[in-house]
Design a protein around this motif. Structure first.
Motif, PDB file in Angstrom:
ATOM      1  N   GLN A   1     -11.845   4.429   2.153  1.00 47.65           N
ATOM      2  CA  GLN A   1     -10.410   4.249   1.933  1.00 47.65           C
ATOM      3  C   GLN A   1     -10.127   3.460   0.652  1.00 47.65           C
ATOM      4  O   GLN A   1      -8.978   3.420   0.188  1.00 47.65           O
ATOM      5  N   PHE A   2     -11.135   2.863   0.089  1.00 48.92           N
ATOM      6  CA  PHE A   2     -10.987   2.194  -1.203  1.00 48.92           C
ATOM      7  C   PHE A   2     -10.468   3.169  -2.259  1.00 48.92           C
ATOM      8  O   PHE A   2      -9.743   2.778  -3.175  1.00 48.92           O
ATOM      9  N   TRP A   3     -10.832   4.460  -2.083  1.00 49.56           N
ATOM     10  CA  TRP A   3     -10.498   5.464  -3.091  1.00 49.56           C
ATOM     11  C   TRP A   3      -9.306   6.334  -2.683  1.00 49.56           C
ATOM     12  O   TRP A   3      -9.137   7.435  -3.204  1.00 49.56           O
TER      13      TRP A   3
ATOM     14  N   HIS B   1      -7.899  -2.798  -9.499  1.00 46.60           N
ATOM     15  CA  HIS B   1      -7.624  -2.237  -8.177  1.00 46.60           C
ATOM     16  C   HIS B   1      -6.732  -3.155  -7.361  1.00 46.60           C
ATOM     17  O   HIS B   1      -6.737  -4.380  -7.517  1.00 46.60           O
TER      18      HIS B   1
ATOM     19  N   TRP C   1      -5.365  -4.288  -1.311  1.00 46.36           N
ATOM     20  CA  TRP C   1      -5.627  -3.533  -0.071  1.00 46.36           C
ATOM     21  C   TRP C   1      -6.858  -2.638  -0.199  1.00 46.36           C
ATOM     22  O   TRP C   1      -7.534  -2.355   0.798  1.00 46.36           O
ATOM     23  N   ARG C   2      -7.167  -2.198  -1.413  1.00 49.28           N
ATOM     24  CA  ARG C   2      -8.389  -1.388  -1.602  1.00 49.28           C
ATOM     25  C   ARG C   2      -9.635  -2.233  -1.359  1.00 49.28           C
ATOM     26  O   ARG C   2     -10.589  -1.798  -0.704  1.00 49.28           O
ATOM     27  N   TRP C   3      -9.638  -3.456  -1.887  1.00 51.05           N
ATOM     28  CA  TRP C   3     -10.771  -4.354  -1.644  1.00 51.05           C
ATOM     29  C   TRP C   3     -10.879  -4.709  -0.161  1.00 51.05           C
ATOM     30  O   TRP C   3     -11.986  -4.865   0.367  1.00 51.05           O
TER      31      TRP C   3
ATOM     32  N   MET D   1       0.822  -1.204   0.000  1.00 52.17           N
ATOM     33  CA  MET D   1       0.000   0.000   0.000  1.00 52.17           C
ATOM     34  C   MET D   1       0.861   1.261   0.000  1.00 52.17           C
ATOM     35  O   MET D   1       0.557   2.231  -0.700  1.00 52.17           O
TER      36      MET D   1
END
Length: 559
Positions: A178-180, A252, A255-257, A122
């Protein structure tokens, strides 16, 4: 009459029994938890502080003036069997304690999954380094810390049954966003918002639990509560093993998922909490729960067992705000400062190794999936040692001398970590050392219950829980400045600082024990020197006596 309801107390048996009888003779509003008796006789004084009509009348008047929500269930003459009480406690464990653990699961998921996220590159994806990671943790902790007291004041006004679900729902929305994340600025912004919204959650939950459990039962339930922390770490590590494999789906990173899925899970917990949490034992019936949790008799037992353990739990109602004067009195209550100091210091030595465990393991050559699985053994051992330590504290009725075992456990581990020569050449040895360190017996549940027990009334207890947790978060802020980029990979300077702090924690446990023993003996001497008329005069202004909280001459500190 139910048995086994002796509250913890620090006085010797003879002085406890003598002081209890003297206060009853003085027609005092003293409580069993204030001046417990360990005599072998199953006397009314020992099991029921309302046994004398004048004492019961005093507290009934207190509850009426405070508009205490359970006042209509107060019954000084109520009797129940031990079997009825045990059955009721089991039911509360499933309905109250279990849901508190589920809500704590939601807290730990959204504040703790950052360590899994950074194991999936990340920091590289967002163009950040270790110092940015440290700053994010500090921003989170400072926001968490600053929100503690305001959150507790809001909770006392609105009621934890309303405020806690609002908190969970709001922070889960931020956690999902935080996904974005796009870089350092958005990372720091979400850290600040999550910390601000999560601040105060833990003392809010503790206040809610205190409505249902006695002072003797609370430490064990709090150990279950913090067991949820380790269970969450295990669950999120296993979840991360699958979620981080989603890297590349729809373009993506994994860590976003991770943030998206776990944030949505917490959102479900928050929404469910609006419907699940009752305001008190007498308010479990609603349109969607028409039968409530308890029968009419069970409601009476729940209320009266808690009041007989600590009559001061009814001196405020659950929608009553903390006044500025009461807040100031709590802030300057120096008798609780030894426990606050422990909260500040004793958790620092374990924090950097825990925070950096995934980064350390990655630097040793373990891949992302293996790294997350290797965090599980420490979490499992953490559960075992936490429950064992808390059980021991309740069994021997000791806080400081049992809590010190945490620092004694970590001391040789910190020494070994400081002088460990094989960090880079012996990955499995380093893993074993860090895992042993992080398997330490966690004393947090003991200290939280200790703070609650020594606060001596609802208003003081509400504020002291927040102040204690603020000190813990301040300690976390300090811990996040111990391992720095320039000191990696062995962190020799950082581990030297941890060693000094660990020794300081041991000294503070001994100081807290000595202080409370000294203060209790000083009050014994002062009370013994008073004549019967002076004791009666002391209680003549009952409201003033009740407002003294920890300064009351009839109150003895647990230690």
């Amino acid at each position: 009459m139910a048995t086994d309801r002796a509250a913890p107390g620090p006085l010797e048996t003879d002085s406890k029994a003598r002081l209890t009888q003297e206060i009853q003779d003085a027609v005092s509003p003293a409580t069993k938890s204030d001046v417990p008796s360990d005599s072998d006789s199953d006397s009314e004084i020992e099991t029921n502080p309302f046994a004398k009509p004048q004492v019961a009348a005093y507290w009934k008047d207190v509850y009426e003036k405070a508009q205490y929500e359970c006042r209509h269930a107060f019954d000084p003459t109520l009797e129940w069997t031990e079997e009825e009480e045990k059955k009721l406690i089991r039911r509360m464990d499933w309905r109250v304690c279990l849901w508190a653990c589920i809500m704590f699961f939601g807290l730990q998921v959204d504040r703790g999954n950052l360590s899994q996220a950074v194991s999936d590159n990340m920091l590289d994806d967002l163009g950040m380094n270790t110092n940015d990671f440290n700053l994010g943790n500090i921003v989170f902790l400072l926001s968490f810390l600053l929100a503690e007291l305001p959150s507790q004041l809001i909770s006392k006004k609105l009621g934890p049954d309303r405020w806690i679900p609002m908190q969970i729902t709001l922070w889960s929305i931020v956690a999902t966003s935080q996904f974005w994340l796009s870089g350092r600025s958005s990372f720091l912004a979400t850290r600040a918002l999550i910390g601000m919204l999560e601040g105060g959650f833990i003392p809010d939950i503790i206040l809610w639990l205190s409505y249902f459990y006695t002072s003797k039962e609370l430490p064990i339930r709090l150990s279950f509560f913090w067991t949820a922390l380790s269970v969450t770490d295990i669950a999120t590590s296993l979840a991360a093993f699958g979620l981080l494999r989603m890297r590349g789906i729809l373009g993506h990173a994994g860590w976003r998922w991770l943030f998206l899925v776990e944030g949505l899970i917490t959102l479900c917990v928050g929404i469910a909490s609006f419907f699940y949490m009752p305001a008190s034992a007498v308010q479990t019936k609603t349109w969607f729960r028409p039968n409530g949790w308890f029968s009419e008799r069970e409601v009476l037992i729940v209320v009266n067992r808690v009041l007989r353990d600590d009559p001061s739990k009814g001196d405020m109602h659950n929608r009553q705000a903390i006044t500025p004067r009461r807040l100031w009195n709590c802030l300057k209550d120096y008798h609780l400062w030894p426990i606050y100091a422990l909260g500040l210091v004793c958790f620092i030595p374990q924090a950097p190794p825990k925070t950096y465990m995934t980064l350390i393991l990655r630097s040793l050559g373990f891949d992302t999936m293996t790294t997350n699985l290797l965090t599980i053994p420490a979490s499992v051992m953490h559960i075992i040692t936490l429950l064992a330590l808390t059980w021991l504290s309740v069994k021997v009725d000791q806080r400081a001398l049992v809590g010190i075992l945490q620092s004694i456990w970590t001391l040789p581990c910190i020494i070994a970590l400081r002088f460990w020569p094989g960090t880079m050449v012996n990955p499995w040895g380093t893993f074993a050392l860090v895992t042993t360190l992080l398997s330490y017996p966690y004393t947090h549940a003991i200290l939280v219950a200790w703070t609650s027990r020594n606060s001596n009334n609802v208003g003081n207890r509400s504020v002291s829980a927040a102040l204690y947790n603020m000190m813990v978060q301040l300690g976390n802020v300090i811990s996040n400045n111990i391992y720095v980029e320039a000191d990696k990979p062995l962190y020799r300077k950082g581990n030297t600082n941890l060693l000094a702090i660990n020794i300081l924690a041991i000294l503070l446990f001994l100081f807290a024990k000595a202080y409370y023993v000294w203060e209790n003996r000083r009050r014994d001497r002062k009370w013994a020197a008073m004549t019967e008329e002076e004791r009666r005069e002391y209680y003549r202004d009952a409201d003033k006596v009740r407002g003294q909280a920890t300064n009351r001459l009839d109150f003895r500190f647990a230690h």
